[in-house]
Design a protein around this motif. Sequence first.
Motif, PDB file in Angstrom:
ATOM      1  N   GLY A   1       0.806  -1.196   0.000  1.00 36.27           N
ATOM      2  CA  GLY A   1       0.000   0.000   0.000  1.00 36.27           C
ATOM      3  C   GLY A   1       0.843   1.251   0.000  1.00 36.27           C
ATOM      4  O   GLY A   1       2.045   1.202   0.200  1.00 36.27           O
ATOM      5  N   GLY A   2       0.218   2.369  -0.245  1.00 36.95           N
ATOM      6  CA  GLY A   2       0.983   3.585  -0.400  1.00 36.95           C
ATOM      7  C   GLY A   2       0.725   4.607   0.684  1.00 36.95           C
ATOM      8  O   GLY A   2       0.993   5.780   0.504  1.00 36.95           O
ATOM      9  N   SER A   3       0.213   4.170   1.846  1.00 33.49           N
ATOM     10  CA  SER A   3      -0.094   5.145   2.873  1.00 33.49           C
ATOM     11  C   SER A   3      -0.111   4.488   4.246  1.00 33.49           C
ATOM     12  O   SER A   3      -0.449   3.322   4.385  1.00 33.49           O
ATOM     13  CB  SER A   3      -1.470   5.763   2.583  1.00 33.49           C
ATOM     14  OG  SER A   3      -1.872   6.541   3.683  1.00 33.49           O
TER      15      SER A   3
ATOM     16  N   VAL B   1       2.624  13.875  -7.209  1.00 36.34           N
ATOM     17  CA  VAL B   1       2.830  13.175  -5.941  1.00 36.34           C
ATOM     18  C   VAL B   1       1.656  12.238  -5.642  1.00 36.34           C
ATOM     19  O   VAL B   1       1.836  11.052  -5.332  1.00 36.34           O
ATOM     20  CB  VAL B   1       3.012  14.207  -4.804  1.00 36.34           C
ATOM     21  CG1 VAL B   1       2.913  13.541  -3.457  1.00 36.34           C
ATOM     22  CG2 VAL B   1       4.356  14.911  -4.956  1.00 36.34           C
TER      23      VAL B   1
ATOM     24  N   THR C   1      -0.674  11.046  -7.709  1.00 38.01           N
ATOM     25  CA  THR C   1      -0.811   9.951  -8.670  1.00 38.01           C
ATOM     26  C   THR C   1       0.181   8.847  -8.373  1.00 38.01           C
ATOM     27  O   THR C   1      -0.160   7.660  -8.380  1.00 38.01           O
ATOM     28  CB  THR C   1      -0.572  10.460 -10.098  1.00 38.01           C
ATOM     29  OG1 THR C   1      -1.345  11.622 -10.296  1.00 38.01           O
ATOM     30  CG2 THR C   1      -0.955   9.417 -11.108  1.00 38.01           C
ATOM     31  N   ALA C   2       1.431   9.247  -8.100  1.00 38.18           N
ATOM     32  CA  ALA C   2       2.453   8.239  -7.821  1.00 38.18           C
ATOM     33  C   ALA C   2       2.039   7.390  -6.627  1.00 38.18           C
ATOM     34  O   ALA C   2       2.138   6.158  -6.657  1.00 38.18           O
ATOM     35  CB  ALA C   2       3.792   8.913  -7.559  1.00 38.18           C
ATOM     36  N   ILE C   3       1.518   8.049  -5.581  1.00 40.48           N
ATOM     37  CA  ILE C   3       1.109   7.300  -4.392  1.00 40.48           C
ATOM     38  C   ILE C   3      -0.046   6.360  -4.718  1.00 40.48           C
ATOM     39  O   ILE C   3      -0.103   5.229  -4.243  1.00 40.48           O
ATOM     40  CB  ILE C   3       0.707   8.285  -3.268  1.00 40.48           C
ATOM     41  CG1 ILE C   3       1.952   9.011  -2.755  1.00 40.48           C
ATOM     42  CG2 ILE C   3       0.015   7.542  -2.135  1.00 40.48           C
ATOM     43  CD1 ILE C   3       1.654  10.109  -1.774  1.00 40.48           C
TER      44      ILE C   3
ATOM     45  N   ILE D   1      -0.902   5.003  -7.789  1.00 42.60           N
ATOM     46  CA  ILE D   1      -0.689   3.894  -8.723  1.00 42.60           C
ATOM     47  C   ILE D   1       0.399   2.941  -8.257  1.00 42.60           C
ATOM     48  O   ILE D   1       0.504   1.842  -8.763  1.00 42.60           O
ATOM     49  CB  ILE D   1      -0.388   4.375 -10.167  1.00 42.60           C
ATOM     50  CG1 ILE D   1       0.828   5.281 -10.202  1.00 42.60           C
ATOM     51  CG2 ILE D   1      -1.573   5.020 -10.787  1.00 42.60           C
ATOM     52  CD1 ILE D   1       1.147   5.796 -11.596  1.00 42.60           C
ATOM     53  N   PHE D   2       1.194   3.337  -7.244  1.00 40.49           N
ATOM     54  CA  PHE D   2       2.306   2.467  -6.903  1.00 40.49           C
ATOM     55  C   PHE D   2       1.868   1.094  -6.353  1.00 40.49           C
ATOM     56  O   PHE D   2       2.439   0.074  -6.744  1.00 40.49           O
ATOM     57  CB  PHE D   2       3.286   3.243  -6.007  1.00 40.49           C
ATOM     58  CG  PHE D   2       3.708   2.604  -4.728  1.00 40.49           C
ATOM     59  CD1 PHE D   2       4.580   1.518  -4.739  1.00 40.49           C
ATOM     60  CD2 PHE D   2       3.283   3.096  -3.510  1.00 40.49           C
ATOM     61  CE1 PHE D   2       4.985   0.949  -3.553  1.00 40.49           C
ATOM     62  CE2 PHE D   2       3.685   2.524  -2.338  1.00 40.49           C
ATOM     63  CZ  PHE D   2       4.536   1.437  -2.367  1.00 40.49           C
TER      64      PHE D   2
END
Lengths: 226, 259
Positions: free
Chosen positions: B3-5, B151, B153-155, B157-158
Motif C-alpha cells: 500500500g501507499g499510505s 505526488v 498519482t504516484a502514491i 498507482i504504486f
Amino acid sequence: MNSLRKEFTTLSITLIAVGIALNLALGTVVLRLGLPLYLDSIGTVLVGALVGPWAGAATGFLSNLVWTLTGLFPQAFAWAGVAAIIGALAGVFARSGWFNTVGKAALAGIITGVLSAILSAPIATYVFGGVVGAGTDALVAAFRAAGLDALLSNVAQGTFSDPLDKLVTFVVVWSLLLALPAREKARFGNLPVSAGRPLAGKTRRPAGKAAKKTAKKAAKKSTRRR
Amino acid sequence: MRGGSIYIERSSGLHWLHPLTKVALTALCFASAAALPGLPWLLALFVGLLLPLAIWGRLTGAFLKACLLVVGPFVLSLTIIQGFFSGGETVLFKLGRFAFTQEGLLAGLTFAARLLVALGGTLLLMQSTPQPHLMQALTERGFPPRIAYVVLTAIQIFPSFQDRAQVIMDAQQARGLELQSGLLNRARLLLPMVGPLILGSVMDVSERAMALEARAFSSPARKTSLNTLADSLLQRAVRWLLALAAAALLLWRLWSALQ
C-alpha cells in the motif's frame, strides 16, 4: 528557462508520476530476487533519459518526497537532493549520447554512482550520525575499525555499493530504451534519435525526405524484430 | 511493505485539525531535533508532546509501532558505531582492541533521539492526515498543483504497480524461471522481471496524458474542490506560534553555536 518549460508538458508530467511509482514498486522485485542492490532509481534514470535533466531531477526529488509521505521510509527526504542530481545526470548523459552503447551507459552509471556516494556520505554522517539504519552499516563499522574517520567511512561504504547499483540501473535502462518503440522515445525528445539502436537518423528531429526514409527504415526494423 | 499510505482513519481531534497545523507541528519537531541540546530534552519532547498527541488521535499503538520500525534499526547501528568509535574516557567493556565507552553510547542514543523526534513528527502527521488533504491544503496556499498531482498519482498507482510486478514474477516463474539459484543467475533474471512492467507502464503514459487533457489539466482556470478543509482562527494562531517557536529554536541554536 525555456528548456525547463519544454520538459514539463502534460505528457512528461504523467511520465514523471509513473517513474516515481516505478521507483517505489521495483523494490518488491529486488526483494523477491534477493539482490544486494537498492535499484531505487530505475524510474528516475528512465525519465531523465527520455525527457531530460530537469524532468529527471524532478522525478528523483519527488520520489524521495513520496517515500516520506507514504510513511514507509520517512527518512528518504534527507536524500532528495542526491536523487535529483542522479536524475539530472541521467538526462545529461542521455542527451549527449551516452545511452547509445551498453559500455558507455555502464560507464555513465559508474560515474553517477561515485558522485552519489560522495554526495550521500555527508548526509549520512551529519544528519544520521554515520549510519543509514540498514545492513550496509556493518561496512561502515568495518571501515571505522580499519581506522578511517566518520565521513571517510561513509564515503568508502558508498563507493563500495553505489557504483555497482547505478551501473546495473543504467544498464537496465539502456536495455529498456533498446526495447522501447522509437515512436515512444521520439515523443519525449531528449534522446538522440539513434539512442539504443545501431542505426537510424542522425539529427534529433529529421525533416523532409530523409526523415521519411529513416522513419520507414525504423518501422521496418521494429516489425522485423517482432 | 504494502500500500501507499500509513494513514489510519479515526474520528479524533487530531484528525480533524487542518493539515497545515499538523505540518507546523512537524516543523517544530524538526527544529527541536536539530536544536535541543541533549537526550533528556529530546525524550521529554517525545513523551510530553508527540505521545499525548498520538493518544489524542487514538493512534498510540500504531504510532509507537511505526516509530519502533523506523527508528529501531538506527538505534542499533548508532549504538554500535558511536559506542565503539566516538572516543571517551569511561570504558564500559572491551571487544578485542576496541573499547565501548559510556560517552559514545550517550552520543549514539542522543542521535537516535533526534531521529525519533523528527521522524516521529513526520509519522504522526502522515498517520493522521490523508495525503490528498495535505496536498489540497498546500495547493490552496500556492503550492504548484501539477506537483501535487504528480505526488498523489504516484502514491495511488504504486500499489497497483506492485501487484503487476507480482503477477509478472509469478508468470515468469510459471514459465520456468528459476528464482532459487545463484546470485549471478538471479541478477540475470532482473530484466525479464522488471522489463514488462516498465515498458508497459511507459506505453500507457500517453493514454493517461490524454485523459488528463480531456479534463482540463493544463487549463489555467481556477479549479474548485468538492472537499473543504475546516480551519479556524484559533488554528491559524497556533500555526503561527508553532512556526515562530521553530524559528526561535533554530536561531537560538545558531546563536549558541556562534558563541
